[in-house]
Write a protein that holds these residues in place. Sequence first.
Motif: not given
Length: 207
Positions: A186-205
């Motif tokens: 997943l390529y975002p508008g700012h910063g490095p890429s990520t994946t859905v798997e990598g964002e499961q513990l995203n604290p902002y969610l």
Amino acid sequence: MEISFLTLGIADTNTYFIENEDSVLLVDPSSDGQEIISKLKSIGKPLKAIILTHAHFDHIGALDEVLEHYDVPVYLHKEEFDFLTEPAKNGSEKFSQYGLKPITSHAKPIALDEGKHDIEGFNVEVIHTPGHSPGGLTFIFDDFALVGDALFNNGIGRTDLYRGDYETLVDSIQDKIFTIKDDLPLYPGHGPSTTVEGEQLNPYLHG
């Protein structure tokens, strides 16, 4: 299909270049139009279209400069057509205190909404992911997706700009972006890429 990018402007915005065998799509011409044009020339394939994840100032700052060199269509969600002409909506007015000039564009966009599309020979699935802005779009290609400012690596988009909404953004991420394959980049508008798997513990969610 290949993807590359330049990080440009005061907000370090990622401008993406998507190539197939014959041509290029440009995503979010953020700033420094001559750098973008030089990159397109170095790629050496014709530019076929510009697609916008959304129309905040830091994603459209070089739009008109690029269009002066390339007569190509611009695709954007209809909810943000007026962002192109109204600095109060695209956010540039808010940052005038830091010396940012009001940013507008004369582009005449084509409406792009959810569904599978053939954009000038590029097959892409488009999903509407509002919250950071009302017309935020995510573009899913075979080998990667572009998520704009909805989701970042261990972060999410701000919601304090015009028609931003935290709950809507979280719903967009959890109900739509998180349906993308776990390991797809997943390529975002700012910063490095990520994946859905990598964002499961995203604290902002979870706040």
